[in-house]
Design a protein around this motif. Structure first.
Motif, PDB file in Angstrom:
ATOM      1  N   ARG A 157       4.956   4.576   2.065  1.00  0.00           N
ATOM      2  CA  ARG A 157       4.329   3.383   2.630  1.00  0.00           C
ATOM      3  C   ARG A 157       3.762   3.708   4.009  1.00  0.00           C
ATOM      4  O   ARG A 157       4.535   4.002   4.930  1.00  0.00           O
ATOM      5  CB  ARG A 157       5.343   2.243   2.717  1.00  0.00           C
ATOM      6  CG  ARG A 157       5.934   1.818   1.364  1.00  0.00           C
ATOM      7  CD  ARG A 157       4.914   1.079   0.525  1.00  0.00           C
ATOM      8  NE  ARG A 157       5.392   0.795  -0.812  1.00  0.00           N
ATOM      9  CZ  ARG A 157       6.033  -0.311  -1.179  1.00  0.00           C
ATOM     10  NH1 ARG A 157       6.334  -1.229  -0.276  1.00  0.00           N
ATOM     11  NH2 ARG A 157       6.402  -0.502  -2.426  1.00  0.00           N
ATOM     12  N   THR A 199       0.838  -1.201   0.000  1.00  0.00           N
ATOM     13  CA  THR A 199       0.000   0.000   0.000  1.00  0.00           C
ATOM     14  C   THR A 199       0.874   1.252   0.000  1.00  0.00           C
ATOM     15  O   THR A 199       1.841   1.353   0.764  1.00  0.00           O
ATOM     16  CB  THR A 199      -0.924   0.003   1.231  1.00  0.00           C
ATOM     17  OG1 THR A 199      -1.839  -1.095   1.131  1.00  0.00           O
ATOM     18  CG2 THR A 199      -1.711   1.298   1.326  1.00  0.00           C
ATOM     19  N   THR A 211      -4.226  -0.325  -4.238  1.00  0.00           N
ATOM     20  CA  THR A 211      -3.505  -1.494  -3.732  1.00  0.00           C
ATOM     21  C   THR A 211      -3.928  -2.751  -4.480  1.00  0.00           C
ATOM     22  O   THR A 211      -3.093  -3.583  -4.848  1.00  0.00           O
ATOM     23  CB  THR A 211      -3.757  -1.664  -2.223  1.00  0.00           C
ATOM     24  OG1 THR A 211      -3.308  -0.496  -1.536  1.00  0.00           O
ATOM     25  CG2 THR A 211      -3.018  -2.882  -1.679  1.00  0.00           C
TER      26      THR A 211
END
Length: 207
Positions: free
Chosen positions: A33, A27, A190
């Motif tokens: 991140r 993600t 994602t």
């Protein structure tokens, strides 16, 4: 940054922990991140289902403070009735005390498949609507007379505690967490990065 601790133990189901690990690890938001994902275990190495050897990042007593903890499943019995995986760890006071301790401070407590049995024995599922692998749902209901077990649900969100059904359902649950914390657009990105295409029953929770 969210600190995500994924519990490992002997005979853990591989996709139960690896699926959510991948979701959180890939993600991104604006090129950064938002999740730092790590594994924790009582012992090292851990031998997962079908003999996969895994080296956990930390031991139970020395990992960073976790905002999210995840308890995967993996349950079976030897021919002589010896319990393995979560059937064993649900009676392991070291594991149960670890869950109870982090339950007091973690923003989210997650389970995949029979990981719900560990949470049940730790005393954190009473009064909730929970799910697990359909084949052991009746056993979880017997263990949790004060809860509602809903094996037809892919995942159940009770606020702090989120449970998911069997194995691959952990991916959908993790995507739901991404959506809840960071928004549906991030969860959709994602899924594209993973080239993951959930079915209608899974995608409904990401709208």
């Amino acid at each position: 940054m969210y600190q995500v601790a994924i519990l490992l133990f002997h005979d853990v189901e591989v996709l139960d922990f690896a699926g959510p690990f991948e979701v959180f690890a890939v993600t991104e938001v604006d090129g950064k991140r938002p999740f730092n994902v790590f594994t924790v275990a009582e012992h090292s190495p851990v031998f997962a289902r079908n003999g996969l050897s895994v080296n956990p990042t930390y031991r139970l007593q020395d990992h960073p403070d976790a905002d999210i903890i995840l308890i995967p499943g993996g349950a079976s019995l030897l021919a002589d009735g010896t319990p393995l995986g979560t059937r064993r760890e649900m009676h392991n006071e070291v594991i149960l005390n670890w869950v109870r301790r982090h339950m007091r401070t973690a923003e989210l407590v997650l389970s995949v498949c029979t990981g719900a049995f560990v949470l049940a024995k730790a005393g954190v599922l009473d009064g909730l609507t929970v799910t697990t692998h359909y084949s052991v749902a009746h056993q979880l209901q017997e263990l949790l007379p004060a809860a509602t077990v809903a094996p037809e649900q892919r995942w159940t969100d009770n606020g702090q505690v989120i449970t998911s059904a069997g194995i691959s359902a952990g991916i959908d649950m993790a995507l739901h967490v991404v959506s809840r914390l960071l928004g549906p657009e991030v969860a959709a990105a994602t899924m594209r990065e993973m080239q993951y295409a959930p079915g209608p029953h899974s995608a409904a929770g990401l709208q």
